[in-house]
Design a protein around this motif. Sequence first.
Motif, short mmCIF file in Angstrom:
data_model
loop_
_atom_site.label_atom_id
_atom_site.label_comp_id
_atom_site.label_asym_id
_atom_site.label_seq_id
_atom_site.Cartn_x
_atom_site.Cartn_y
_atom_site.Cartn_z
N ASP A 305 0.83 -1.21 0.00
CA ASP A 305 0.00 0.00 0.00
C ASP A 305 0.87 1.26 0.00
O ASP A 305 0.54 2.26 -0.67
CB ASP A 305 -0.93 0.00 1.22
CG ASP A 305 -2.02 -1.06 1.11
OD1 ASP A 305 -2.27 -1.51 -0.02
OD2 ASP A 305 -2.58 -1.45 2.15
N LYS A 306 1.97 1.24 0.76
CA LYS A 306 2.87 2.40 0.77
C LYS A 306 3.61 2.53 -0.56
O LYS A 306 3.82 3.65 -1.05
CB LYS A 306 3.89 2.24 1.90
CG LYS A 306 3.31 2.39 3.29
CD LYS A 306 4.42 2.32 4.34
CE LYS A 306 3.85 2.53 5.74
NZ LYS A 306 4.93 2.49 6.76
N ILE A 309 1.55 4.03 -3.63
CA ILE A 309 1.35 5.49 -3.65
C ILE A 309 2.25 6.14 -4.71
O ILE A 309 1.87 7.12 -5.36
CB ILE A 309 1.64 6.10 -2.26
CG1 ILE A 309 0.59 5.61 -1.26
CG2 ILE A 309 1.69 7.62 -2.31
CD1 ILE A 309 0.89 6.00 0.18
#
Length: 736
Positions: A305-306, A309
């Motif tokens: 998820d990081k 980005i």
Amino acid sequence: MKKIGWLFLLFLAASQIWAQTDVVKPRPKVGLVLSGGGAKGFAHIGVLKVLEKAGVKVDYIGGTSMGAVVGGLYASGYSAQQIDSIFKQTDFDALLSDYIPRASKNFYEKNNDERYAFTLPVHKMKVGIPTAISRGMYNYNLLNKLLNRVRNIHDFNQLPIPFLCMATDIETGEEVLLDKGYLPQALLASGAFPSLFAPVEIDGKWLVDGGVANNFPVEAIKNLGADIIIGVDVQDDLKDRKSLRDATKILVQISNLQMIEKMKEKLNKTDIYIKPDINDYGVISFDQGSEIVQKGEEAAMALYDKIKIFGATDYIHQPIKNTASDSLNIKNIIINPLKNYTRAYAVGKLRFKQNSKISFDDLRRGIDNITATQNFSSISYRLDKNQEFDDLNIHLVENPTQSYVRFALHYDGLYKSGILLNITQKKILFRNDVASVDVILGDNLRYNFDYYVDNGFYWSFGFRSKYNRFNRNVFTDFNDGALFSQWNIGSLNIDFADFTNQLYCQSIFIQKFVVGTGLEHKYLTIESKTIDDGGSYFEKSHYGSIFGYLKFDALDNKYFPKKGWYFSGDFQNYFYSSNYTKSFNNFSILKGEFGFAQKIFRKATLKYQSEMGFAIGKESIHFFDFVLGGYGFAPLNNFKPFYGYDFLSLNGDAYIKSAFTFDYEIFKKNHVNFSANYANISDNMFDNSKWLSKINYSGYAVGYGIESIIGPAEIKYTWSPEQSKSYVWVSLGFWF
């Protein structure tokens, strides 16, 4: 009018707000930092797979050691999947041992590798140890081939992805940033783990593994302009004494002491820190590469998820579709001036010349040929663009070590136990010469002396002297059976001694065959106390002869070959004898041997051998007869191994023999095999065609063998349908 004015002002304000919301912020520049960690660096590949899945465009890459290799390949245009495939196809055992194919060695170099178990350098009368296990040439040749398409890019900022890597100046301890130069050489230096790989010289600096000084070059990547840092850390954590059970782990621990302390500060500069769970793997766990790649993928997916980005749905990392052609057009071969070796010597070893079209395999073989001489402590090369051609620029550093001591151990059923001590000295009289003396201590004292001047494709010359002796009960009396009949005995205990001196010259023929000729003096003594308690000599004569030979050997391994073939042909004319037996007549011996090995499926190999020989002349001397029997000994004169019969059991002045061996490698370097051999042997055998109608002698063997550090260790159970007795032969160590 006032209303119109207010409306106009409101329209301008709204336009300004809309304009500001339409401004697209520039994409942050992503820098990727890959640490060193040996085989643990395979985890970087798994992380790269996840970055590609997330659509992350890497703008800068910095790496150290294995991180530099993975990063350098990615920066040059390979995809994560392609790098994974490359590593799966790489023979890391060969890489770590700096494997040189047997075909790249001349006959003298092959003999050294297949005779001595240990070699130590001698400097100023002091025995030392090598600077490293490997010079890294196998790795360097591989990197040159893989990075062929970017070989003319010498500013690493101009690569498809700007790249840098770290090395350490071993003389000052300072870190060295490598962002220019020759990419394969930079990667080799960054990964030159001390004691495992030799230091690499770049711009006058002696460089080793960058992990010693900076294993996580986050600052250097930030300086390139990276806004976001994704860091992959595959370094070991500090281990306790229970885990430090071998030298490799201790060396890694020493290297890690400073690295781990420095990482505390570097973590604060890393935006996404990925630490794969690879504590169960070591720096040389190359055989578990797929598992380590998976661990890297799992660690990156945990932070997906990081990572996402900074990705883009429309970005796809484009891998190399077609690498540059495998062919090279070599315009010039440039070699730095050498003190003790001529340019012709080095070019002769390459086996290709200027203005020629070659493949990368041709280049690798040429460099292997130079490496195999062991005359150069450092070998580096680069390909420099010269219009539509390439210049091959080779830099050689002559090996300052000119003396060596070597050791070996051996046991067989003929010579029994032996410890070999060798002293080798180079450059005694000429630039390309080498002198070597073996002293073999044990049940039978022996020695070998060889002096050789290697002139490559030109005529080389040498002198060799050797003394062999053994004592054994034998089943041939070297007198056509007359003694056995006269004394009514079935065997004879003999003391056999052979003192031989040869002066010879040889040259390479059609780039592959060795052709040679020379003169030989031989002093042969055969004595037995079986017949006369006071001792009786059957032979005690000096012989003079002239000989010639033609040889070719392309087997990949002498003892357990998987592919290749060989041929040898020998002719020897005996023109003089001191004639102890009063029976000498001028005679000649002609013999030849041919064989091949072929892999038939996965780990199974079929080896075939065929040989024959016969005497020419009125009557030969029976002491030079062909004699068959036994296994595991270095051949002497015309003594040949033969399964199913005891040592020296069958003799005659002519013979023909064939042998088949099926070998299966049950696991790494462990072999089981089955052999069958057939022969006809007698005096004047080829005078008629009877030898074609029937096989008189046959034998079979089942065996188990190990490729050990001191040479092959084998045990064979042998039998023959013509014999009521079977034999077990044990052979340990290289044959000498």
